[in-house]
Write a protein that holds these residues in place. Structure first.
Motif, PDB file in Angstrom:
ATOM      1  N   VAL A   5       0.864  -1.172   0.000  1.00  0.00           N
ATOM      2  CA  VAL A   5       0.000   0.000   0.000  1.00  0.00           C
ATOM      3  C   VAL A   5       0.900   1.220   0.000  1.00  0.00           C
ATOM      4  CG1 VAL A   5      -1.793   1.263   1.249  1.00  0.00           C
ATOM      5  CG2 VAL A   5      -1.753  -1.235   1.320  1.00  0.00           C
ATOM      6  N   ARG A   6       0.660   2.122  -0.961  1.00  0.00           N
ATOM      7  CA  ARG A   6       1.457   3.350  -1.018  1.00  0.00           C
ATOM      8  C   ARG A   6       0.524   4.521  -1.252  1.00  0.00           C
ATOM      9  NH1 ARG A   6       2.615   3.985  -6.719  1.00  0.00           N
ATOM     10  NH2 ARG A   6       2.148   2.061  -7.796  1.00  0.00           N
ATOM     11  N   GLN A   7       1.060   5.697  -1.026  1.00  0.00           N
ATOM     12  CA  GLN A   7       0.247   6.898  -1.160  1.00  0.00           C
ATOM     13  C   GLN A   7       1.016   7.993  -1.892  1.00  0.00           C
ATOM     14  OE1 GLN A   7      -0.567   8.415   2.740  1.00  0.00           O
ATOM     15  NE2 GLN A   7       1.527   8.171   3.413  1.00  0.00           N
ATOM     16  N   TYR A   8       0.257   8.901  -2.476  1.00  0.00           N
ATOM     17  CA  TYR A   8       0.843  10.069  -3.114  1.00  0.00           C
ATOM     18  C   TYR A   8      -0.191  11.190  -3.088  1.00  0.00           C
ATOM     19  CZ  TYR A   8      -1.882   8.839  -7.273  1.00  0.00           C
ATOM     20  OH  TYR A   8      -2.904   8.544  -8.137  1.00  0.00           O
ATOM     21  N   ARG A  20      -4.888  13.313  -1.090  1.00  0.00           N
ATOM     22  CA  ARG A  20      -4.083  12.114  -0.882  1.00  0.00           C
ATOM     23  C   ARG A  20      -4.739  10.924  -1.588  1.00  0.00           C
ATOM     24  NH1 ARG A  20      -0.671  11.564   4.084  1.00  0.00           N
ATOM     25  NH2 ARG A  20       0.401  12.954   2.704  1.00  0.00           N
ATOM     26  N   LYS A  21      -3.955  10.223  -2.395  1.00  0.00           N
ATOM     27  CA  LYS A  21      -4.420   9.045  -3.128  1.00  0.00           C
ATOM     28  C   LYS A  21      -3.711   7.821  -2.570  1.00  0.00           C
ATOM     29  CE  LYS A  21      -6.572  11.442  -6.380  1.00  0.00           C
ATOM     30  NZ  LYS A  21      -7.962  11.361  -6.711  1.00  0.00           N
ATOM     31  N   TRP A  22      -4.426   6.712  -2.506  1.00  0.00           N
ATOM     32  CA  TRP A  22      -3.872   5.459  -1.998  1.00  0.00           C
ATOM     33  C   TRP A  22      -3.927   4.415  -3.104  1.00  0.00           C
ATOM     34  CZ3 TRP A  22      -1.918   4.957   2.923  1.00  0.00           C
ATOM     35  CH2 TRP A  22      -2.176   6.028   3.792  1.00  0.00           C
ATOM     36  N   THR A  58      -3.271   0.233  -3.653  1.00  0.00           N
ATOM     37  CA  THR A  58      -3.008  -1.084  -3.097  1.00  0.00           C
ATOM     38  C   THR A  58      -2.732  -2.008  -4.271  1.00  0.00           C
ATOM     39  OG1 THR A  58      -4.507  -0.665  -1.257  1.00  0.00           O
ATOM     40  CG2 THR A  58      -3.923  -2.963  -1.690  1.00  0.00           C
TER      41      THR A  58
END
Length: 123
Positions: free
Chosen positions: A82-85, A91-93, A95
């Motif tokens: 799971v990462r975010q930007y 904020r977008k996630w 998976t």
């Protein structure tokens, strides 16, 4: 003592041909989406499908680029990431599965025959 374990096994079919990218001489990746039907039917009898993004890195990516195609049934071993930007102040996630290895569940020849039949039906 802390225990951490992130391991998953998925079985499904590729929704389209995978995308192979060679970033540099020592790093390449193969990305695709795996369609996996859920176990249970909805009240109206339909089965929902999950579409899970998968990335293979290194040698599995190279081998997968030669063997995998749209509709390929495949078994994937890997880990959930799971990462975010941030984009447009939101904020977008993401998976996804980072695959360690895979196993093609159907002979490549049979997959190619299916694709040819589908192309003829479309034309």
């Amino acid at each position: 003592m802390s225990f951490n374990y992130n391991n998953c096994t998925l079985m499904g079919r590729l929704t389209k041909d995978p995308d192979f990218k060679e970033i540099n001489d020592s790093f390449c990746k193969l990305t695709f989406t795996l369609a996996i039907s859920r176990k249970f039917r909805k009240e109206d009898g339909t089965i929902e499908t999950d579409f899970i993004p998968v990335t293979l890195i290194g040698t599995p990516a190279i081998v997968g680029s030669k063997l995998l195609a749209k509709g390929s049934p495949v078994l994937i071993w890997g880990a959930i990431q799971v990462r975010q930007y941030d984009k447009d102040n939101e904020r977008k996630w993401i998976t996804e599965i980072i695959g360690d290895n895979f196993q093609l569940l159907e002979k490549r020849k049979r997959i190619e025959e299916k694709q040819k039949t589908e192309e003829k039906q479309i034309a």
